[in-house]
Design an enzyme around this catalytic site. Sequence first.
Site, PDB file in Angstrom:
ATOM      1  CE  LYS A  53      -3.773  -2.464   2.142  1.00  0.00           C
ATOM      2  NZ  LYS A  53      -4.328  -3.081   3.333  1.00  0.00           N
ATOM      3  CD  GLN A  97      -3.340  -4.754   6.442  1.00  0.00           C
ATOM      4  OE1 GLN A  97      -3.202  -3.766   5.723  1.00  0.00           O
ATOM      5  NE2 GLN A  97      -3.941  -5.850   6.017  1.00  0.00           N
ATOM      6  CG  ASP A 120     -10.139  -0.809   4.347  1.00  0.00           C
ATOM      7  OD1 ASP A 120      -9.734  -1.085   3.207  1.00  0.00           O
ATOM      8  OD2 ASP A 120      -9.555  -1.133   5.390  1.00  0.00           O
TER       9      ASP A 120
END
Length: 284
Positions: A53, A97, A120
Site C-alpha cells: 500500500k 490493517q 476501506d
Amino acid sequence: MTAEVIFGSELAQSMRDEMKEEVSRLKSQGIVPGLTVILIGDDPASKSYVLGKQRASEYVGVSSDLITMPEETTEEELLTKIAELNNDDKVNGILVQLPLPNHINEQKVIEAIIPEKDVDGFHPINIGRMMTGKDTFFPCTPYGIIQMLKSKNISISGKHAVIIGRSNIVGKPVGQLLLNENATVTYCHSRTVDMEKYISEADILVVAVGKAHFIDGTHIKNGAVVIDVGVNRTEEGTLTGDVDFDSAKEKASFITPVPKGVGPMTITMLLHNTIKSAKKSYNL
Ligand code: NAP
C-alpha cells in the site's frame, strides 16, 4: 473455448498512472491526499500488505503515513489514536490493517473511523449507503472487481452472478455491487446444498473462499466470466487462487489469474477512495 485473461495488474497500472496525473493537478491547487495506515503487531503477511500500500501510494503521489503499534496495544489506545486521526485535516483516509489481535474488538475499531475517512468502505454507514445505491466509499476488492468487468465491457445487467463466499469484506459487498449493476445474484457458502447446480448456472462466477483450487472447470458454464479472488500459498511458496485456472480457462469467456488478477486492483481502489476523500473535503 479458451478464455481471455483479465490482468488486473495491467488495469491497476493504467489507473495508477491516471491517478498520478490527477494527484499532481490536485497538488498544484495545494491539495495533498493523505492516507494513514495503522499496523498492530508483527504479522508478516500484514506487513507485506502494508508495504504494498505504501509503495503504491508513493507511486501515485498520495502522502502515506504508517503508524506501527505493538501487539500489546490496548483497544483504548488504538481508539484514541483513531480519534486523533479523525480530527487531523491532513488525513483523508484511515486504514487499520486487519486482522487485529484477539483482545481488540474489530467491529468497534471499524466503527470508530469516521465514515468520511473510511477508505476501506467497512463502516456500517458506508455499507448502508452502498446497499441503498448511494455514492460512497465502496469496499476495495469488490469495487476493483467491478472495474475489471467494466474494463472488458462485460455486461452485468440481467446476468446471473453467483458468489461463492459471504465474507463482509469480499463476498457480500461484491454481490451487492453486482446487484446495483442489475445482476441477479446468488450467494453460496459452506452450508449451501448442491453448489454445483449454482455454479453451472452462473454467467458471472466470483470465488472468494480461501481454498486452493476449490473450483475447477467441470461445472462452469460455457462462456462464463470467472473472477478468482482467492489468494493461497502453495507448499512451494507460490501464490495460487481458489479456481483451477487451466481447466476453468477452457470453459470461461473471461477469467482472472492469481497472481496479477484481483489483488493489484484492491490497492488501486484504496488509492482511488483516498483521492476521492481528499477532493470531497474541498468540495471538489
Ligand atoms: P473468509 O472470511 O474466510 O470467507 C470465506 C467464505 O468462504 C465464507 O463465507 C465461507 O462460508 C466460504 N466457504 C468456506 N468453505 C466453503 C465451502 N466448502 N463451500 C462453500 N463456501 C465455503 O475469506 P475472505 O476474507 O472473503 O477471503 C476469501 C479469499 O480471498 C482468501 O483467499 C483471501 O486471501 C482472498 N482475498 C483476496 C483479496 C485480494 O485483494 N485479492 C482481498 C481479500 C481477500 P461460511 O460463511 O458459511 O463460513
